[in-house]
Design an enzyme around this catalytic site. Structure first.
Site, PDB file in Angstrom:
ATOM      1  N   HIS A  34      22.274  31.451  67.290  1.00 26.35           N
ATOM      2  CA  HIS A  34      22.975  30.448  66.469  1.00 26.35           C
ATOM      3  C   HIS A  34      24.485  30.742  66.346  1.00 26.35           C
ATOM      4  O   HIS A  34      25.293  29.876  66.695  1.00 26.35           O
ATOM      5  CB  HIS A  34      22.278  30.308  65.109  1.00 26.35           C
ATOM      6  N   ASP A  61      27.681  33.907  59.499  1.00 29.91           N
ATOM      7  CA  ASP A  61      26.499  34.094  58.650  1.00 29.91           C
ATOM      8  C   ASP A  61      26.252  35.555  58.269  1.00 29.91           C
ATOM      9  O   ASP A  61      25.237  35.854  57.636  1.00 29.91           O
ATOM     10  CB  ASP A  61      25.244  33.539  59.353  1.00 29.91           C
ATOM     11  N   GLU A  64      26.449  36.012  54.350  1.00 27.37           N
ATOM     12  CA  GLU A  64      25.401  35.245  53.658  1.00 27.37           C
ATOM     13  C   GLU A  64      23.992  35.774  53.965  1.00 27.37           C
ATOM     14  O   GLU A  64      23.133  35.811  53.085  1.00 27.37           O
ATOM     15  CB  GLU A  64      25.508  33.769  54.073  1.00 27.37           C
ATOM     16  N   ASP A  65      23.751  36.172  55.190  1.00 26.76           N
ATOM     17  CA  ASP A  65      22.367  36.456  55.614  1.00 26.76           C
ATOM     18  C   ASP A  65      22.076  37.898  56.011  1.00 26.76           C
ATOM     19  O   ASP A  65      20.967  38.200  56.448  1.00 26.76           O
ATOM     20  CB  ASP A  65      21.997  35.538  56.795  1.00 26.76           C
ATOM     21  N   ASP A 121      28.812  24.716  62.815  1.00 29.11           N
ATOM     22  CA  ASP A 121      27.579  25.185  62.161  1.00 29.11           C
ATOM     23  C   ASP A 121      26.644  24.006  61.890  1.00 29.11           C
ATOM     24  O   ASP A 121      25.436  24.078  62.141  1.00 29.11           O
ATOM     25  CB  ASP A 121      27.979  25.879  60.849  1.00 29.11           C
TER      26      ASP A 121
HETATM   27 ZN    ZN Z   1      25.215  29.182  60.456  1.00 30.85          ZN
END
Ligand code: ZN
Length: 183
Positions: A34, A61, A64-65, A121
């Site tokens: 991604h 990301d 965030e992830d 995104d």
């Molecule tokens: Zn993303």
């Protein structure tokens, strides 16, 4: 360090941090596909060669992830790329519905670089929901996701025509497939 080296270092860093994570789609692709797709869209559809925006695409990301911190991104990739990543990072302390509302509210106020990352995104995520959805997502959930994505993208317009046009193709296809209600 030259720009290509920096870009490859960002790709490697994101790959390490997202190791073991999978995308939600039925193909369960490695998560790193991604951010790689987002950076590829920025470069080859958006025709952007700004290294800070491209690095932010690869890293977008990680905060965030994964367990990655802003301090780490600043140390390895500098304040500009870190700033773009922070602009596209949701506050995970908030409930999901509120985070989704805030994406719509914040979109028009983002920097151009962050808007470009966010556009790519949304293309990547909405295309996955259209072409390769999670097995437990029904048509209503897929339609609502793409409608929400369109509402976020509405606030990003003006940042990059080519990326916006690519997003619009996804919306057209989703409208044919499940009839979007509109913005
Ligand atoms: Zn993303």
């Amino acid at each position: 360090m030259n720009t290509l080296n920096k870009l490859l270092q960002a790709a490697r860093f994101a790959a390490e941090r997202h190791a073991g994570q999978l995308r939600k789609g039925a193909h369960a692709e490695p998560y790193i596909n991604h951010p790689l797709e987002v950076a590829n869209l920025i470069a080859n559809v958006g025709k952007i060669d700004d290294i800070e925006i491209l690095m932010a695409g690869l890293l977008h990301d990680t905060i965030e992830d994964t367990a990655t911190t802003s301090e780490e991104l600043i140390k390895h990739f500098g304040v500009t790329a870190n700033g773009y990543v922070l602009e596209v990072t949701d506050d995970k302390r908030l409930p999901k519905a509120r985070r989704k509302e805030l994406q719509i509210e914040h979109a028009p106020h983002m920097s151009r670089g962050a808007k470009i990352v966010k556009l790519a995104d949304k293309i990547s995520n909405c295309r996955d929901v259209l072409e390769n959805p999670a097995v437990d997502w029904d048509t209503t959930r897929r339609r609502e996701y793409i409608e929400w994505g369109s509402n976020v993208v509405a606030g990003l317009r003006g940042a990059n025509e080519d990326l916006e046009a690519q997003f619009d193709v996804i919306v057209e296809r989703a409208t044919l497939e499940f009839g979007l209600v509109g913005e």
